[in-house]
Design a protein around this motif. Structure first.
Motif, PDB file in Angstrom:
ATOM      1  N   ASP A  18       0.823  -1.202   0.000  1.00 12.61           N
ATOM      2  CA  ASP A  18       0.000   0.000   0.000  1.00 12.61           C
ATOM      3  C   ASP A  18       0.860   1.257   0.000  1.00 12.61           C
ATOM      4  OD1 ASP A  18       0.777  -0.862   2.588  1.00 12.61           O
ATOM      5  OD2 ASP A  18      -0.692   0.473   3.504  1.00 12.61           O
ATOM      6  N   LEU A  19       1.989   1.205   0.691  1.00 11.45           N
ATOM      7  CA  LEU A  19       2.934   2.312   0.675  1.00 11.45           C
ATOM      8  C   LEU A  19       3.531   2.476  -0.724  1.00 11.45           C
ATOM      9  CD1 LEU A  19       4.552   4.507   2.166  1.00 11.45           C
ATOM     10  CD2 LEU A  19       6.198   2.728   2.799  1.00 11.45           C
ATOM     11  N   MET A  20       3.808   1.359  -1.383  1.00 16.26           N
ATOM     12  CA  MET A  20       4.348   1.393  -2.740  1.00 16.26           C
ATOM     13  C   MET A  20       3.369   2.081  -3.690  1.00 16.26           C
ATOM     14  SD  MET A  20       6.739   0.589  -4.970  1.00 16.26           S
ATOM     15  CE  MET A  20       7.717  -0.856  -4.631  1.00 16.26           C
ATOM     16  N   GLU A  21       2.087   1.790  -3.559  1.00 11.67           N
ATOM     17  CA  GLU A  21       1.086   2.421  -4.432  1.00 11.67           C
ATOM     18  C   GLU A  21       1.017   3.923  -4.184  1.00 11.67           C
ATOM     19  OE1 GLU A  21      -0.514   1.205  -7.075  1.00 11.67           O
ATOM     20  OE2 GLU A  21       0.753  -0.531  -6.694  1.00 11.67           O
ATOM     21  N   ALA A  22       1.024   4.328  -2.918  1.00  6.85           N
ATOM     22  CA  ALA A  22       1.006   5.755  -2.590  1.00  6.85           C
ATOM     23  C   ALA A  22       2.272   6.429  -3.116  1.00  6.85           C
ATOM     24  CB  ALA A  22       0.881   5.938  -1.080  1.00  6.85           C
ATOM     25  N   TRP A  23       3.394   5.721  -3.044  1.00  2.50           N
ATOM     26  CA  TRP A  23       4.681   6.232  -3.526  1.00  2.50           C
ATOM     27  C   TRP A  23       4.620   6.472  -5.039  1.00  2.50           C
ATOM     28  CZ3 TRP A  23       8.809   7.391  -0.469  1.00  2.50           C
ATOM     29  CH2 TRP A  23      10.031   7.618  -1.083  1.00  2.50           C
ATOM     30  N   LYS A  24       4.057   5.509  -5.760  1.00  2.00           N
ATOM     31  CA  LYS A  24       3.938   5.637  -7.223  1.00  2.00           C
ATOM     32  C   LYS A  24       3.070   6.830  -7.602  1.00  2.00           C
ATOM     33  CE  LYS A  24       4.506   0.744  -8.315  1.00  2.00           C
ATOM     34  NZ  LYS A  24       3.812  -0.448  -8.835  1.00  2.00           N
ATOM     35  N   GLU A  25       1.968   7.012  -6.885  1.00  6.46           N
ATOM     36  CA  GLU A  25       1.082   8.154  -7.161  1.00  6.46           C
ATOM     37  C   GLU A  25       1.809   9.475  -6.927  1.00  6.46           C
ATOM     38  OE1 GLU A  25      -2.052   8.870  -8.355  1.00  6.46           O
ATOM     39  OE2 GLU A  25      -1.856   6.806  -9.067  1.00  6.46           O
ATOM     40  N   ALA A  26       2.514   9.560  -5.814  1.00 11.98           N
ATOM     41  CA  ALA A  26       3.254  10.780  -5.497  1.00 11.98           C
ATOM     42  C   ALA A  26       4.336  11.043  -6.548  1.00 11.98           C
ATOM     43  CB  ALA A  26       3.868  10.681  -4.106  1.00 11.98           C
ATOM     44  N   ALA A  27       4.963   9.979  -7.026  1.00 10.18           N
ATOM     45  CA  ALA A  27       5.997  10.136  -8.054  1.00 10.18           C
ATOM     46  C   ALA A  27       5.395  10.675  -9.348  1.00 10.18           C
ATOM     47  CB  ALA A  27       6.694   8.805  -8.300  1.00 10.18           C
ATOM     48  N   LYS A  28       4.230  10.166  -9.716  1.00  8.76           N
ATOM     49  CA  LYS A  28       3.553  10.652 -10.930  1.00  8.76           C
ATOM     50  C   LYS A  28       3.221  12.135 -10.827  1.00  8.76           C
ATOM     51  CE  LYS A  28       1.273   6.365 -12.251  1.00  8.76           C
ATOM     52  NZ  LYS A  28      -0.020   5.689 -12.346  1.00  8.76           N
ATOM     53  N   GLU A  29       2.893  12.566  -9.612  1.00  9.76           N
ATOM     54  CA  GLU A  29       2.511  13.958  -9.386  1.00  9.76           C
ATOM     55  C   GLU A  29       3.708  14.861  -9.085  1.00  9.76           C
ATOM     56  OE1 GLU A  29      -0.436  13.721  -6.314  1.00  9.76           O
ATOM     57  OE2 GLU A  29      -1.756  12.484  -7.539  1.00  9.76           O
ATOM     58  N   GLY A  30       4.919  14.305  -9.107  1.00  9.47           N
ATOM     59  CA  GLY A  30       6.122  15.094  -8.906  1.00  9.47           C
ATOM     60  C   GLY A  30       6.411  15.475  -7.466  1.00  9.47           C
ATOM     61  N   ARG A  31       5.872  14.721  -6.510  1.00 12.79           N
ATOM     62  CA  ARG A  31       6.083  15.034  -5.096  1.00 12.79           C
ATOM     63  C   ARG A  31       7.223  14.231  -4.479  1.00 12.79           C
ATOM     64  NH1 ARG A  31       0.944  13.656  -2.593  1.00 12.79           N
ATOM     65  NH2 ARG A  31       0.561  12.467  -4.462  1.00 12.79           N
ATOM     66  N   ILE A  32       7.959  13.495  -5.340  1.00 14.71           N
ATOM     67  CA  ILE A  32       9.130  12.728  -4.920  1.00 14.71           C
ATOM     68  C   ILE A  32      10.213  12.949  -5.966  1.00 14.71           C
ATOM     69  CG2 ILE A  32      10.059  10.413  -4.549  1.00 14.71           C
ATOM     70  CD1 ILE A  32       7.296   9.516  -3.781  1.00 14.71           C
ATOM     71  N   ARG A  33      11.438  13.178  -5.487  1.00 14.73           N
ATOM     72  CA  ARG A  33      12.566  13.345  -6.408  1.00 14.73           C
ATOM     73  C   ARG A  33      13.737  12.518  -5.916  1.00 14.73           C
ATOM     74  NH1 ARG A  33      14.277  18.736  -5.704  1.00 14.73           N
ATOM     75  NH2 ARG A  33      12.860  18.970  -3.983  1.00 14.73           N
TER      76      ARG A  33
END
Length: 68
Positions: A18-33
């Motif tokens: 579930d953390l991985m899915e949230a991580w992927k979403e945040a990455a798509k939205e540019g909130r992780i670099r």
């Protein structure tokens, strides 16, 4: 915004789908670099929800000052 060592984040993502899915979403939205500091690969997380989840799992990040 907080910075985390990539080698400490990866096992948590593998262990918590579930953390991985949230991580992927945040990455798509540019909130992780991803960034390399010297010889260390780090992840800069801007998403407050992910920061809270990582800290709840025992991973403390370092505060990041916004770069100009």
């Amino acid at each position: 915004m907080k910075r985390y060592p990539a080698h400490k984040v990866t096992p948590l993502l593998v262990a918590h789908p579930d953390l991985m899915e949230a991580w992927k979403e945040a990455a798509k939205e540019g909130r992780i670099r991803a960034k390399t500091l010297g010889r260390e690969n780090v992840v800069i997380v801007e998403d407050p929800g992910l920061i809270a989840r990582l800290e709840a799992l025992g991973l403390k990040g370092e505060p990041v000052v916004e770069e100009a």
